[in-house]
Design a protein around this motif. Structure first.
Motif, mmCIF file in Angstrom:
data_model
loop_
_atom_site.group_PDB
_atom_site.id
_atom_site.type_symbol
_atom_site.label_atom_id
_atom_site.label_comp_id
_atom_site.label_asym_id
_atom_site.label_seq_id
_atom_site.Cartn_x
_atom_site.Cartn_y
_atom_site.Cartn_z
ATOM 1 N N ALA A 220 -4.782 5.849 -21.292
ATOM 2 C CA ALA A 220 -4.440 7.223 -21.658
ATOM 3 C C ALA A 220 -3.171 7.197 -22.493
ATOM 4 O O ALA A 220 -2.069 7.420 -21.966
ATOM 5 N N PRO A 221 -3.279 6.898 -23.804
ATOM 6 C CA PRO A 221 -2.073 6.807 -24.634
ATOM 7 C C PRO A 221 -1.459 8.175 -24.901
ATOM 8 O O PRO A 221 -2.160 9.160 -25.141
ATOM 9 N N LEU A 222 -0.135 8.221 -24.833
ATOM 10 C CA LEU A 222 0.631 9.428 -25.102
ATOM 11 C C LEU A 222 1.817 9.055 -25.979
ATOM 12 O O LEU A 222 2.255 7.900 -25.975
ATOM 13 N N PRO A 223 2.385 9.999 -26.728
ATOM 14 C CA PRO A 223 3.651 9.702 -27.419
ATOM 15 C C PRO A 223 4.759 9.512 -26.374
ATOM 16 O O PRO A 223 5.088 10.437 -25.632
ATOM 17 N N VAL A 224 5.313 8.333 -26.301
ATOM 18 C CA VAL A 224 6.303 7.995 -25.264
ATOM 19 C C VAL A 224 7.621 7.621 -25.930
ATOM 20 O O VAL A 224 7.635 6.782 -26.851
ATOM 21 N N GLU A 225 8.722 8.242 -25.502
ATOM 22 C CA GLU A 225 10.035 7.853 -25.978
ATOM 23 C C GLU A 225 10.424 6.584 -25.231
ATOM 24 O O GLU A 225 10.754 6.598 -24.046
ATOM 25 N N VAL A 226 10.354 5.475 -25.938
ATOM 26 C CA VAL A 226 10.465 4.164 -25.300
ATOM 27 C C VAL A 226 11.854 3.942 -24.715
ATOM 28 O O VAL A 226 12.000 3.343 -23.647
ATOM 29 N N ASN A 227 12.893 4.397 -25.395
ATOM 30 C CA ASN A 227 14.249 4.206 -24.869
ATOM 31 C C ASN A 227 14.394 4.831 -23.485
ATOM 32 O O ASN A 227 14.960 4.230 -22.561
ATOM 33 N N GLU A 228 13.887 6.049 -23.322
ATOM 34 C CA GLU A 228 13.986 6.719 -22.023
ATOM 35 C C GLU A 228 13.180 5.980 -20.963
ATOM 36 O O GLU A 228 13.620 5.822 -19.823
ATOM 37 N N LEU A 229 11.975 5.519 -21.341
ATOM 38 C CA LEU A 229 11.146 4.809 -20.370
ATOM 39 C C LEU A 229 11.820 3.514 -19.921
ATOM 40 O O LEU A 229 11.819 3.178 -18.733
ATOM 41 N N VAL A 230 12.416 2.783 -20.878
ATOM 42 C CA VAL A 230 13.074 1.515 -20.539
ATOM 43 C C VAL A 230 14.270 1.759 -19.626
ATOM 44 O O VAL A 230 14.496 1.017 -18.657
ATOM 45 N N LEU A 231 15.052 2.802 -19.901
ATOM 46 C CA LEU A 231 16.202 3.104 -19.035
ATOM 47 C C LEU A 231 15.748 3.437 -17.622
ATOM 48 O O LEU A 231 16.353 3.008 -16.636
ATOM 49 N N GLY A 232 14.666 4.204 -17.516
ATOM 50 C CA GLY A 232 14.148 4.527 -16.188
ATOM 51 C C GLY A 232 13.634 3.292 -15.469
ATOM 52 O O GLY A 232 13.866 3.122 -14.256
ATOM 53 N N MET A 233 12.954 2.403 -16.202
ATOM 54 C CA MET A 233 12.435 1.185 -15.584
ATOM 55 C C MET A 233 13.551 0.227 -15.200
ATOM 56 O O MET A 233 13.445 -0.507 -14.226
ATOM 57 N N ALA A 234 14.643 0.233 -15.972
ATOM 58 C CA ALA A 234 15.756 -0.685 -15.672
ATOM 59 C C ALA A 234 16.309 -0.425 -14.285
ATOM 60 O O ALA A 234 16.690 -1.355 -13.562
#
Length: 521
Positions: A220-234
């Motif tokens: 289910a691809p969506l437009p994802v702001e990668v910087n925010e996702l990486v910070l959350g995953m960190a």
């Protein structure tokens, strides 16, 4: 090849006549490796390509023993073949050697005995070819075939495994509701039922990732702001790392938006982070860096993607690194360097499958004792417009959703059928059951009161769920149809079938309610 007995040159060596000089020019030019050694295991000639293969020149290898020229590692591989050739047998064999860049080179050589007038072997002619690229092509083909086989196996197992999880999760939800009426129900649920549900849901997630790896599970691809996702995953990753491993993040550009399934991307990053942790047993640094990268035609062809702009997520460690042979097999399913029981060898294969399915590519660079960097490249898209929060929909009582409606439940697995029947009953439905598509079609034709059909997709007997849905639309178009699937086989569906709601097994009561509401309008 023996020297010409012509007039000596000034340095004392015999001069080459024009015909022999021309012959040597030819052998130095053609794309082949040619040599000659005598029966005493001493090289008498090697053309330019053959000599360069072993880091020397034609003059530098002349009159030197074979082991001295080719080195002990290669000599150990070819010694037996040389003995056979000097005994009078023409021999063809393959061997490997380290290249100048550390990568293994592969060669195929043919030794042809040189017989004298007396029938004795005077030496051997050598003809060798570089088969490194052919080996790589063969390995890539074998890898593709193995990935296809794993994908087919995964798809076949997923249906049955998800049926089992449907039964487990359905009964656990029923137990959870039953415990709600007991004084100690909350404590029992927290201690026993909820961990079991979490484990079952984890199993369902694993199946989804395996299917994504084999490209049989729609993402289910969506437009994802990668910087925010990486910070959350960190923040999540930091809790999974020992104190001896530090984690840092960096971004070279704001607004890095990629078209990707965010849940799958989070799983991929967690997988890479855990691999990096294992590569740093004595501690180190894990770094996740985001940037834009523009691939030209040549760079895109290397990654088998389209040229254009990509979001690059680089996960780096300064751990043990990998040698060339390990690096070549890093995405191979079930290949692992970890001890038995410490890793399945599927993690990086699933990351690779997910990224390729998302239209991206993966690049890995590693050096032993220096570390490893895995770069995930995902197609960059324009930032999605902000969506204002919509007011919550009016609550609808689930218990009366199907009140007074006769539902035809079609499922070949009796245990799954029993669980889903109970779920439908809690929504107020009266339930008819059918074991296959043909039986269900007869009921649709002959029982006018049927008001909804809930059917599995994969069923025996020649009429699967999609065929049944087409039958219902043709003869009773007013009846809503909802499909269930142990693994979503949407890629094979036509445009009309693709509009049908599909429940992915295992599903919760909430997911069932949502699908039924959508079908009922």
């Amino acid at each position: 090849m023996e020297a010409n007995n012509s007039v000596p040159r000034r340095d004392g060596a015999p001069a080459l006549d024009p015909s022999e000089l021309r012959l040597r020019q030819i052998t130095d030019t053609i794309p082949a490796h040619i040599g000659y050694f005598d029966r005493h295991w001493v090289y008498r000639y090697g053309n330019r390509r053959y000599a360069q293969w072993f880091g020397t020149t034609s003059a530098g290898m002349k009159d030197r023993p074979i082991p001295e020229v080719i080195g002990p590692a290669v000599f150990a591989q070819v010694e037996g073949h040389v003995r056979r050739a000097l005994a009078g047998e023409e021999v063809t064999y393959e061997y490997s050697m380290p290249g100048a860049d550390g990568e293994a080179l592969f060669a195929r050589s043919t030794l042809v005995p040189d017989f004298g007038p007396d029938g004795e072997v005077k030496g051997c002619y050598v003809h060798a070819v570089d088969i490194t690229e052919a080996r790589r092509t063969h390995r890539a083909l074998a890898q593709a075939q193995k990935m296809e086989a794993i994908g087919q196996l995964t798809g076949g197992l997923a249906h049955d495994f998800n049926n089992m999880l449907t039964v487990v999760m359905g009964n656990l939800h029923g137990l959870l509701e039953a415990l709600g009426g007991r004084a100690d129900g909350a404590a029992l649920a927290a201690e026993y039922v909820e961990p079991a549900l979490a484990a079952a849901e984890g199993g369902a997630g694993l199946v989804r990732r395996l299917l994504a790896f084999s490209r049989q599970q729609p993402i289910a691809p969506l437009p994802v702001e990668v910087n925010e996702l990486v910070l959350g995953m960190a923040r999540l990753i930091r809790r999974s790392l020992p104190g001896s491993v530090s984690i840092s993040t960096a971004s070279r550009e704001a607004g890095l938006v990629a078209l990707v399934d965010p849940n799958q991307l989070e799983s991929a990053l967690l997988n890479l982070a855990l691999n990096a942790r294992d590569a740093m047993p004595n501690g180190g640094e894990l770094r996740i860096e985001c940037a834009q990268e523009t691939l030209d035609e040549a760079a895109a062809a290397d990654l088998d993607v389209a040229a254009g702009r990509y979001v690059r997520i680089a996960v780096s460690d300064n751990g043990t690194g990998m040698d060339g042979l390990t690096l070549a097999r890093v995405f191979e399913p079930f290949f692992t360097t970890k001890k038995f029981g410490m890793g399945s060898g599927l993690g990086l294969a699933m990351v690779y499958g997910f990224i390729k399915q998302s239209g991206g590519g993966v690049r890995v660079r590693s050096r032993q004792a220096v570390g490893t960097t895995v770069c995930l490249l995902l197609p960059r898209v324009a930032a999605a417009p902000a969506v204002s929060g919509a007011p919550p929909a009016a609550a609808v009582t689930d218990a009366g959703l199907l009140e007074g409606r006769l539902v035809l439940l079609v499922e070949d697995d009796d245990k799954v059928r029993d669980v889903v029947r109970k779920q439908l009953a809690t929504l107020g439905a009266a339930v008819l059951e059918a074991e296959n598509g043909h039986e269900a079609a007869d009921m649709v034709e002959n029982i006018p009161a049927i008001g909804l059909v809930l059917s599995d997709i994969v069923m025996p007997g020649g009429m699967d769920g999609r065929a049944l849905a087409r039958f219902v639309r043709r003869f009773r178009p007013e009846i809503p149809v909802v499909l269930m699937s142990g693994y979503a086989e949407r890629t094979g569906a036509g445009r009309e079938d693709a509009a049908l709601p599909v429940l992915d097994k295992p599903f919760s009561q909430a997911a069932l309610v949502a699908a039924l509401r959508g079908a009922l309008g």
